[in-house]
Design a protein around this motif. Structure first.
Motif, PDB file in Angstrom:
ATOM      1  N   SER A 366       0.852  -1.183   0.000  1.00  0.00           N
ATOM      2  CA  SER A 366       0.000   0.000   0.000  1.00  0.00           C
ATOM      3  C   SER A 366       0.888   1.233   0.000  1.00  0.00           C
ATOM      4  O   SER A 366       1.996   1.212   0.536  1.00  0.00           O
ATOM      5  N   GLU A 819     -12.661   6.993 -10.283  1.00  0.00           N
ATOM      6  CA  GLU A 819     -12.562   5.553 -10.139  1.00  0.00           C
ATOM      7  C   GLU A 819     -13.124   4.878 -11.368  1.00  0.00           C
ATOM      8  O   GLU A 819     -14.048   5.394 -12.005  1.00  0.00           O
ATOM      9  N   TRP A 825     -11.413  -5.470 -12.720  1.00  0.00           N
ATOM     10  CA  TRP A 825     -10.506  -4.605 -11.977  1.00  0.00           C
ATOM     11  C   TRP A 825     -11.211  -3.321 -11.582  1.00  0.00           C
ATOM     12  O   TRP A 825     -12.236  -2.954 -12.123  1.00  0.00           O
ATOM     13  N   ARG A 826     -10.611  -2.669 -10.594  1.00  0.00           N
ATOM     14  CA  ARG A 826     -11.151  -1.414 -10.075  1.00  0.00           C
ATOM     15  C   ARG A 826      -9.968  -0.500  -9.775  1.00  0.00           C
ATOM     16  O   ARG A 826      -8.976  -0.930  -9.180  1.00  0.00           O
ATOM     17  N   GLN A 855      -5.419   3.326  -5.519  1.00  0.00           N
ATOM     18  CA  GLN A 855      -5.773   1.933  -5.291  1.00  0.00           C
ATOM     19  C   GLN A 855      -6.050   1.257  -6.619  1.00  0.00           C
ATOM     20  O   GLN A 855      -6.799   1.777  -7.448  1.00  0.00           O
ATOM     21  N   GLU A 857      -7.303  -2.508  -7.720  1.00  0.00           N
ATOM     22  CA  GLU A 857      -7.791  -3.814  -7.282  1.00  0.00           C
ATOM     23  C   GLU A 857      -8.005  -4.701  -8.495  1.00  0.00           C
ATOM     24  O   GLU A 857      -8.784  -4.355  -9.387  1.00  0.00           O
ATOM     25  N   LYS A 859      -9.632  -7.923  -9.408  1.00  0.00           N
ATOM     26  CA  LYS A 859     -10.626  -8.802  -8.801  1.00  0.00           C
ATOM     27  C   LYS A 859     -10.200 -10.251  -8.965  1.00  0.00           C
ATOM     28  O   LYS A 859      -9.831 -10.681 -10.038  1.00  0.00           O
ATOM     29  N   THR A 862      -5.741  -9.457  -6.088  1.00  0.00           N
ATOM     30  CA  THR A 862      -5.276  -8.679  -4.950  1.00  0.00           C
ATOM     31  C   THR A 862      -5.647  -7.222  -5.167  1.00  0.00           C
ATOM     32  O   THR A 862      -6.152  -6.831  -6.219  1.00  0.00           O
ATOM     33  N   SER A 863      -5.367  -6.420  -4.143  1.00  0.00           N
ATOM     34  CA  SER A 863      -5.569  -4.978  -4.208  1.00  0.00           C
ATOM     35  C   SER A 863      -4.269  -4.297  -3.834  1.00  0.00           C
ATOM     36  O   SER A 863      -3.657  -4.631  -2.812  1.00  0.00           O
ATOM     37  N   ASN A 867      -6.800   0.970   0.960  1.00  0.00           N
ATOM     38  CA  ASN A 867      -8.185   0.514   0.916  1.00  0.00           C
ATOM     39  C   ASN A 867      -9.088   1.706   1.211  1.00  0.00           C
ATOM     40  O   ASN A 867      -9.103   2.253   2.304  1.00  0.00           O
ATOM     41  N   GLU A 869     -12.589   1.985   0.349  1.00  0.00           N
ATOM     42  CA  GLU A 869     -14.027   1.784   0.266  1.00  0.00           C
ATOM     43  C   GLU A 869     -14.749   2.332   1.494  1.00  0.00           C
ATOM     44  O   GLU A 869     -15.779   3.003   1.376  1.00  0.00           O
TER      45      GLU A 869
END
Length: 882
Positions: A366, A819, A825-826, A855, A857, A859, A862-863, A867, A869
């Motif tokens: 991170s 975003e 993916w995100r 970030q 992510e 899906k 992993t991310s 974090n 959210e």
């Protein structure tokens, strides 16, 4: 990860059988060849008529039996008598296709020309390139070659259609009401079911080797396979399939050029494999796949993604891959990740979980940046010590401050769970001192009624969270609370004993206002409701020892028995209530000559009554329900001089609509208001009688005081007003998307608005959100608030919030970001500006800070990054975690 590949491939196929023809009567002679007769003609032919017949095989283990089937001609071919043909006309079960009619050639006799009329039915492999269409991102720019070509994508699309429910439904629409439930595999049913094989025709050599040619279809229980050709060796129990091999079972569908299956040992080798695992919504490929057993498999030149067919936004590649279901781990060598055709990460060796079991290894890093700390990066390492405890090391580095080592230790037992968290910075570059933060959490559930909790927290200095927190942490923390409690709760008994301490880290709080320690606090609330009588008996009891070394401290005992007589009907209610509140103080550290023992006894009487009136009417084509709900609340508490009583935890409650019906305007038990008051309130609602949607709610209420309120907090004046603020609240919905809420308090003495707020929301599910708010408190606060999530283009969204203090002419809190949401993916990038001090009186003098965090992510994988959210859920009303 790579879950589909580890799902065991068919087979421990236990049996094999060959079908017999009702029209052809075949017998094996002493030379090992077959002599066949046509029963209809009752003549022997040297060659079989020019037809190819569809055959079915049902092969028990170690035997080769001929069973009766019906005859269906299919195509024209001549075959020597020395070859075995097992023709059949039965319709094989659906193997790969989902249509009701079997795919392939369907032929009917033409009586006029004595020939066959044949037609190709279904979406066969030969027609697949023309029939299947798929939206692919192959036209988008990629630095690297596409992992899957267009032909492979068409095969993936066909494999996707083999599942009863689209595996990517929930992943592409994470807020859908439905869930993806893949069928469960019944291994017992497989072992008890025969293996059925159907083909255009078949041949048997030396009563040992069986060859199935053309449109081979195999099925057993939930397992289905189709191929162009197949060979089965009865002695070695080896099944070889070649050409367009499609296989499916519950939760798995795959394609291969060829498959060699050793049925007795449940081993197989597949080449050029494409697979989809429905449960994990992932797909991939491998040049060669080896199934060594039901639990162990390995692959060469493998690729994997959770993106749906037609999308290759991210791919994991590995030169060699190995999966072990017994250990729940997979390993890969020379593995690398590509995103949007750009290589992002490479590792010569990596191990990863293939199920929900925990394994030791590095977690996703991170990173972010803040004004106070600079660039911030953390690379956690997870250490799975045992099934019931583990350890996470969190090395972290801030470019402006230095390194921090964090340690998280978790443990679990049959009744308890807990965690120990420590952070230590050996030297802060700016402050030139050590800094640390510690947390101890523990919960034990002894029974459904008994529970114990421990939550201890400590920081080395007041600025720890402001300077070492990240850009999305809560920045308005004023106290660090620690407590330990034991509780018991049933329907009629509530018991709590607690130790509580506060470490104040907000320098704006005066020393006199610092909270007391509670060493301990004991509460016991009793209640009994009579079933046959309108009587409600209860008693609220509390004992607290308040401690501060520099101020008055002592014990407080508070007892409050009460009796109520509730009477309710469908359209009305009335509740008379009587209570007696006794409070006793045993004080310490008082001035010489002061009394250490103080007490107070006060009766409290109230009467609460109201009506529920409703009527239905029609407006245009809409059935509406209108309610009118008047309520009257009378409260009487006599005056008792309480100036000598200390203030341990007492404060003035915030005044709102619910305050109109409270017994005490003070929190805690240090002050009990004296009052003789009457509350009049009226609520009305407009409701859709069919859907239940509340279009409108209006509530108005006010308190009429018949006496002055002489009981006050130290420094406050006696309340002489005869009327409280007039409170009005208006809320409702225009439709499914638009809602609003407003509240206003009118001060009758100043003939002005004393406080209020207005709020409007537009929410089209979670995709389009706009929140507009305004809050006002006279001489204290004037603030606007805007937050939103709005689509921009191609699933790109803008998110943000702006809180602005009009009184201080300064932004209190703001962030803006974008975003991207896709099926696999995100991505988020957000910049935030915030103020640590939340005191409105000093906000103009506070320094703002900024922070940026990213970030990504993937899906199913992993991310990477912060974090975010929970931060968005907390700051954008209506935002839902995807």
């Amino acid at each position: 990860m790579y879950r589909p590949v580890i799902v065991t491939f068919l087979l421990s196929f236990a049996s094999l059988s060959i079908a017999k023809n009702t029209d052809w009567n075949c017998q094996q002679n002493t030379a090992g060849t077959w002599n066949c007769l046509n029963d209809e003609s009752a003549t022997t032919n040297s060659t079989i008529p020019a037809t190819t017949l569809k055959s079915a095989a049902n092969i028990p283990a170690n035997t080769l039996n001929v069973i009766e089937t019906a005859d269906e001609p299919k195509a024209t071919i001549k075959t020597p008598v020395t070859q075995i043909l097992a023709p059949a006309i039965i319709t094989p079960p659906n193997a790969i296709q989902t249509s009701a009619e079997q795919e392939g050639w369907h032929c009917n006799p033409n009586t006029e020309s004595s020939t066959w009329d044949c037609a190709l039915v279904g979406n066969t492999e030969k027609k697949l390139a023309v029939a299947d269409t798929i939206n692919s991102n192959s036209n988008t720019w990629h630095l690297l070659d596409m992992a899957f070509n267009s032909q492979q994508e068409r095969i993936f699309k066909r494999l996707e259609q083999q599942f009863p429910q689209n595996p990517w439904q929930m992943q592409c629409d994470s807020r859908a009401a439905t869930t993806t439930n893949m069928p469960k595999i019944d291994t017992n049913l497989r072992s008890q079911s025969p293996l059925n094989i159907h083909s255009d025709y078949s041949e048997v050599f030396d009563n040992e080797l069986t060859q199935f040619i053309g449109n081979v279809q195999m099925s057993r229980a939930d397992q289905h396979l189709s191929a162009d050709n197949a060979h089965f060796n009865l002695k070695s129990n080896l099944l070889d399939t070649q050409g367009n091999v499609y296989y499916k079972e519950a939760g798995l569908a795959l394609f291969s050029n060829s498959a060699s299956l050793k049925l007795s040992q449940q081993q197989s080798v597949l080449r050029k494999v494409l697979f989809i695992a429905g449960e994990g919504a992932i797909r991939g490929s491998a040049d060669i796949a080896y199934w060594d057993s039901n639990t162990l498999s390995h692959y060469q030149t493998a690729a994997y993604t959770s993106c749906k067919p037609g999308n290759q936004d991210w791919i994991i590649h590995a030169e060699r891959l190995k999966m072990n279901k017994n250990s729940g781990q997979g390993t890969a060598t020379n593995a690398w990740l590509e995103f949007k055709g750009i290589p992002l990460f490479y590792t010569p060796y990596i191990n990863f979980p293939i199920d929900n079991r925990r394994i030791t290894g590095f977690l996703a890093p991170s990173f972010g940046t803040t004004d106070e700390g600079g660039f911030d990066i953390s690379t956690p390492f997870y250490w799975n010590l045992a099934p019931d405890y583990d350890l996470t090391l969190r090395p972290r580095y801030l470019t402006k401050r230095g390194g921090i080592l964090g340690v998280d230790f978790r443990y679990l037992s049959q009744m308890s769970t807990g965690a120990i968290k420590l952070e230590y910075m050996p030297e802060d570059y700016i402050r030139d001192e050590d800094r640390f933060h510690g947390v101890l959490q523990h919960t034990t559930i002894f029974s459904p009624a008994w529970q114990a909790n421990l939550d201890l927290n400590y920081v080395s200095d007041d600025d720890y969270f402001d300077e070492l927190g990240n850009a999305i942490s809560i920045s308005d923390r004023r106290h660090v609370r620690s407590h330990a409690d034991l509780s018991y709760q049933t329907e009629n008994i509530e018991f709590l004993t607690r130790l509580e301490n506060y470490q104040t880290i907000d320098r704006t709080i005066a020393s006199a206002d610092l909270p007391y320690q509670k060493l301990p606090q004991i509460q016991l609330n009793l209640r009994h409701v009579f079933e046959d009588l309108p009587i409600d008996l209860g008693m609220q009891n509390e004992f607290v020892y308040f401690y501060r070394s520099d101020r008055i401290r002592g014990q407080r005992l508070n007892l409050k028995p009460y009796v109520a007589f509730p009477y309710n009907t469908s359209s009305s209610f009335i509740t008379p209530k009587l209570a007696l509140q006794y409070t006793q103080y045993f004080l310490e550290n008082r001035s010489i000559g002061s009394t250490d023992s103080l007490s107070r006894v006060l009766p409290i009487a109230s009467l609460d009554t109201g009506l529920f009136l409703e009527r239905e009417f029609q407006l245009a084509d809409t059935a509406l329900l209108n309610t009118i709900e008047p309520r009257v609340y009378y409260l009487y508490t006599p005056y008792s001089n309480q100036d000598a009583l200390p203030i341990f935890d007492g404060s003035l409650n915030d005044f709102n609509f619910n305050s109109l019906f409270r017994e005490n305007r003070f929190s805690g038990s240090d002050r009990i208001q004296d009052t003789n008051q009457l509350t009049l309130a009226l609520s009305t609602r407009l409701i859709n009688a069919n859907s239940g949607m509340e279009y409108l709610k209006l509530a108005v209420g006010e308190i009429f005081y018949f006496e002055n309120r002489r009981v006050t907090l130290p420094g406050d004046k006696v309340e002489t007003r005869s009327l409280s603020n007039l409170i009005g609240e208006l809320s409702g919905r225009f439709n499914q998307n638009w809602s609003f809420a407003n509240s206003i308090q009118w001060d009758p003495d100043s003939n002005d608005v004393s406080r209020g707020y207005a709020y409007v929301q537009y929410a089209n599910q979670a995709e389009q959100i706009i929140n507009l708010g305004y809050r006002y408190r006279k001489d204290e606060l004037t603030q606007s608030d805007i937050s939103f999530r709005w689509p921009l283009y191609d699933n790109w969204y803008a998110v943000g919030r702006w809180q602005y203090s009009l009184r201080a002419n300064q932004t209190k809190e703001s962030f803006f970001g974008i975003e991207k949401e896709s099926c696999c993916w995100r991505f988020r990038i957000i910049g935030r500006k915030y103020i640590n001090s939340i005191s409105e009186g000093e906000i103009a003098e506070s320094e703002s800070q900024t922070g940026v965090f990213v970030q990504l992510e993937l899906k199913g994988l992993t991310s990477i990054g912060q974090n975010v959210e929970e931060f968005l859920e907390r700051n954008i009303s209506g935002y839902e975690k995807p």
